[in-house]
Design a protein around this motif. Structure first.
Motif, PDB file in Angstrom:
ATOM      1  N   ARG A 145      -3.342   4.066  13.993  1.00 39.03           N
ATOM      2  CA  ARG A 145      -2.294   3.875  14.992  1.00 39.03           C
ATOM      3  C   ARG A 145      -1.412   2.680  14.649  1.00 39.03           C
ATOM      4  N   ARG A 146      -1.701   2.038  13.529  1.00 44.39           N
ATOM      5  CA  ARG A 146      -0.922   0.862  13.122  1.00 44.39           C
ATOM      6  C   ARG A 146      -0.173   1.174  11.817  1.00 44.39           C
ATOM      7  N   VAL A 147       0.492   0.146  11.310  1.00 42.00           N
ATOM      8  CA  VAL A 147       1.119   0.254   9.989  1.00 42.00           C
ATOM      9  C   VAL A 147       0.541  -0.854   9.109  1.00 42.00           C
ATOM     10  N   ARG A 148       0.604  -0.624   7.825  1.00 40.13           N
ATOM     11  CA  ARG A 148       0.189  -1.677   6.890  1.00 40.13           C
ATOM     12  C   ARG A 148       1.213  -1.766   5.761  1.00 40.13           C
ATOM     13  N   LEU A 149       1.195  -2.908   5.063  1.00 41.18           N
ATOM     14  CA  LEU A 149       2.152  -3.130   3.983  1.00 41.18           C
ATOM     15  C   LEU A 149       1.769  -2.307   2.764  1.00 41.18           C
ATOM     16  N   THR A 150       2.772  -1.765   2.099  1.00 38.16           N
ATOM     17  CA  THR A 150       2.546  -1.038   0.848  1.00 38.16           C
ATOM     18  C   THR A 150       2.359  -2.026  -0.298  1.00 38.16           C
ATOM     19  N   ASP A 151       1.941  -1.476  -1.421  1.00 34.93           N
ATOM     20  CA  ASP A 151       1.827  -2.328  -2.613  1.00 34.93           C
ATOM     21  C   ASP A 151       3.179  -2.931  -2.971  1.00 34.93           C
ATOM     22  N   ALA A 152       4.247  -2.147  -2.788  1.00 37.34           N
ATOM     23  CA  ALA A 152       5.593  -2.678  -3.073  1.00 37.34           C
ATOM     24  C   ALA A 152       5.911  -3.852  -2.168  1.00 37.34           C
ATOM     25  N   ALA A 153       5.484  -3.777  -0.895  1.00 42.74           N
ATOM     26  CA  ALA A 153       5.732  -4.875   0.041  1.00 42.74           C
ATOM     27  C   ALA A 153       4.996  -6.126  -0.404  1.00 42.74           C
ATOM     28  N   GLY A 168      15.639  -1.755   7.640  1.00 43.63           N
ATOM     29  CA  GLY A 168      16.823  -2.163   6.900  1.00 43.63           C
ATOM     30  C   GLY A 168      16.479  -2.792   5.564  1.00 43.63           C
ATOM     31  N   LEU A 169      15.417  -3.623   5.533  1.00 42.77           N
ATOM     32  CA  LEU A 169      14.995  -4.247   4.279  1.00 42.77           C
ATOM     33  C   LEU A 169      14.529  -3.195   3.276  1.00 42.77           C
ATOM     34  N   ALA A 170      13.780  -2.202   3.756  1.00 41.50           N
ATOM     35  CA  ALA A 170      13.313  -1.134   2.867  1.00 41.50           C
ATOM     36  C   ALA A 170      14.483  -0.387   2.251  1.00 41.50           C
ATOM     37  N   ARG A 171      15.548  -0.156   3.058  1.00 40.39           N
ATOM     38  CA  ARG A 171      16.723   0.520   2.516  1.00 40.39           C
ATOM     39  C   ARG A 171      17.431  -0.346   1.474  1.00 40.39           C
ATOM     40  N   GLN A 172      17.516  -1.657   1.748  1.00 43.06           N
ATOM     41  CA  GLN A 172      18.164  -2.552   0.796  1.00 43.06           C
ATOM     42  C   GLN A 172      17.422  -2.598  -0.535  1.00 43.06           C
ATOM     43  N   LEU A 173      16.110  -2.624  -0.470  1.00 42.79           N
ATOM     44  CA  LEU A 173      15.305  -2.758  -1.687  1.00 42.79           C
ATOM     45  C   LEU A 173      15.053  -1.416  -2.364  1.00 42.79           C
ATOM     46  N   GLY A 174      15.173  -0.329  -1.614  1.00 44.37           N
ATOM     47  CA  GLY A 174      14.974   0.995  -2.184  1.00 44.37           C
ATOM     48  C   GLY A 174      13.521   1.365  -2.404  1.00 44.37           C
ATOM     49  N   VAL A 175      12.614   0.731  -1.650  1.00 46.28           N
ATOM     50  CA  VAL A 175      11.189   1.050  -1.751  1.00 46.28           C
ATOM     51  C   VAL A 175      10.597   1.056  -0.357  1.00 46.28           C
ATOM     52  N   PRO A 176       9.566   1.884  -0.113  1.00 40.54           N
ATOM     53  CA  PRO A 176       8.892   1.854   1.197  1.00 40.54           C
ATOM     54  C   PRO A 176       8.075   0.570   1.325  1.00 40.54           C
ATOM     55  N   LEU A 177       8.143  -0.049   2.471  1.00 40.63           N
ATOM     56  CA  LEU A 177       7.426  -1.299   2.699  1.00 40.63           C
ATOM     57  C   LEU A 177       6.238  -1.120   3.640  1.00 40.63           C
ATOM     58  N   LEU A 197       4.193  -6.901  -3.466  1.00 37.37           N
ATOM     59  CA  LEU A 197       4.900  -7.397  -4.648  1.00 37.37           C
ATOM     60  C   LEU A 197       6.145  -8.181  -4.225  1.00 37.37           C
ATOM     61  N   VAL A 198       6.888  -7.624  -3.272  1.00 36.82           N
ATOM     62  CA  VAL A 198       8.081  -8.312  -2.772  1.00 36.82           C
ATOM     63  C   VAL A 198       7.713  -9.674  -2.201  1.00 36.82           C
ATOM     64  N   LEU A 199       6.638  -9.746  -1.446  1.00 39.45           N
ATOM     65  CA  LEU A 199       6.266 -11.006  -0.813  1.00 39.45           C
ATOM     66  C   LEU A 199       5.782 -12.047  -1.817  1.00 39.45           C
ATOM     67  N   ARG A 200       5.158 -11.588  -2.917  1.00 35.05           N
ATOM     68  CA  ARG A 200       4.758 -12.576  -3.945  1.00 35.05           C
ATOM     69  C   ARG A 200       5.983 -13.323  -4.468  1.00 35.05           C
ATOM     70  N   HIS A 201       7.057 -12.582  -4.691  1.00 38.20           N
ATOM     71  CA  HIS A 201       8.279 -13.247  -5.154  1.00 38.20           C
ATOM     72  C   HIS A 201       8.963 -14.015  -4.017  1.00 38.20           C
ATOM     73  N   ALA A 202       8.901 -13.465  -2.820  1.00 33.07           N
ATOM     74  CA  ALA A 202       9.539 -14.117  -1.680  1.00 33.07           C
ATOM     75  C   ALA A 202       8.915 -15.475  -1.386  1.00 33.07           C
ATOM     76  N   GLU A 203       7.591 -15.605  -1.599  1.00 32.76           N
ATOM     77  CA  GLU A 203       6.938 -16.893  -1.332  1.00 32.76           C
ATOM     78  C   GLU A 203       7.535 -18.000  -2.196  1.00 32.76           C
ATOM     79  N   ALA A 204       7.849 -17.667  -3.460  1.00 30.52           N
ATOM     80  CA  ALA A 204       8.482 -18.660  -4.326  1.00 30.52           C
ATOM     81  C   ALA A 204       9.861 -19.041  -3.792  1.00 30.52           C
TER      82      ALA A 204
END
Length: 300
Positions: free
Chosen positions: A56-64, A41-50, A66-73
């Protein structure tokens, strides 16, 4: 503008910190499928793959990231807001405005503000000098939160607009010229000064208080000089021009060369109170200020 969902951002941050969807779900007390739904749902809201597949796992994209750098603030700002709101709820933060009559400012308000600054530095107190009629108008209009006045000038206890808080009964002393014989008397009654020239204002609360006290002692004072301010009254007394009743609080700033003696055995007193708008006494910040004013009064 993009809508940012704080709850979903927290899920993304937890995934970054825990490494797997399963570990993130355990930390958040959620199911793995619920975590995946929140992130989708968050990926759809932001319009970027996260997220992207990584074995067998997933990892965060570069966009994710970037989002978290701003989210920490944002998270840091929200933590600060939580702390400030908690302080506000305890009465440790906020602004309280006081309207007070002239002698109450140095004698009661300033010591209370000094104590609050030391104990509650996040609580700001703003002071406005105002005599009773103005102070209650300001209080009723919401321009001050606490009004200090003499009880004789306050609205009655039956006025539903205000809650009254008694602070102290301020004794009235007598100011005498330095060479006056009564300065050396072992005891001094107000009636002993019935023949003296008196100094007090021609109108207003202090004129009423002086006349009432003298009449209760059995005489009408002979007003030789008229003044409204304590520095002027004490200066005239110090110059030998007469005697005057002085509230003990007024002598805080000095006596102008006059000798101030207590009256015995039972001095007249003026009663000082604080008032707030009815119900406002439940405000934690206002309650802190009222407590500090009572402590200031008790220390006198």
């Amino acid at each position: 503008m993009t809508e940012w969902d704080i709850r979903k951002l927290r899920v993304l941050r937890t995934l970054r910190d825990r490494g797997t969807v399963t570990a993130a779900a355990q930390a958040l007390s959620m199911t793995p499928s619920a975590v995946s739904q929140q992130l989708s749902g968050l990926a759809r809201q932001l319009g970027v793959p996260l997220l992207e597949a990584h074995g067998r796992r997933v990892r965060l994209t570069d966009a994710a990231h970037l989002v978290l750098r701003h989210a920490e603030a944002v998270f840091a700002q929200l933590e600060q807001a939580d702390a400030e709101l908690a302080a506000h709820a305890r009465g440790d933060a906020g602004t309280v405005r006081i309207g007070a009559f002239s002698t109450a400012v140095p004698a009661l308000v300033v010591p209370a503000v000094r104590a609050l600054r030391a104990a509650r530095p996040g609580l700001e107190v703003r002071v406005r000098e105002a005599e009773a009629a103005e102070a209650y108008g300001l209080l009723a209009a919401g321009d001050v939160d606490v009004a200090l006045s003499l009880a004789a000038r306050a609205p009655t206890a039956r006025d539903p607009r205000f809650t009254r808080v008694p602070l102290l009964a301020d004794p009235l002393d007598v100011a005498l010229p330095q060479d006056h014989p009564a300065t050396a008397a072992p005891e001094l009654r107000l009636a002993d000064l019935a023949e003296e020239p008196w100094i007090f204002g021609g109108s207003g609360p202090w004129s009423e208080i002086t006349l009432t006290a003298c009449e209760a002692a059995g005489f009408v004072p002979d007003r030789a000089h008229s003044a409204a301010g304590w520095p002027a009254i004490l200066a005239m007394v110090g110059a030998g021009m007469g005697v005057a009743l002085i509230p003990r609080m007024a002598a805080t700033a000095g006596t102008g060369g006059a000798v101030v003696r207590p009256l015995t055995p039972d001095p007249p007193r003026r009663h000082v109170l604080a008032a707030v708008r009815s119900g406002a006494e439940a405000s934690p910040a206002i309650a802190r200020v009222l407590t500090a004013l009572r402590e200031s009064a008790n220390a006198r």
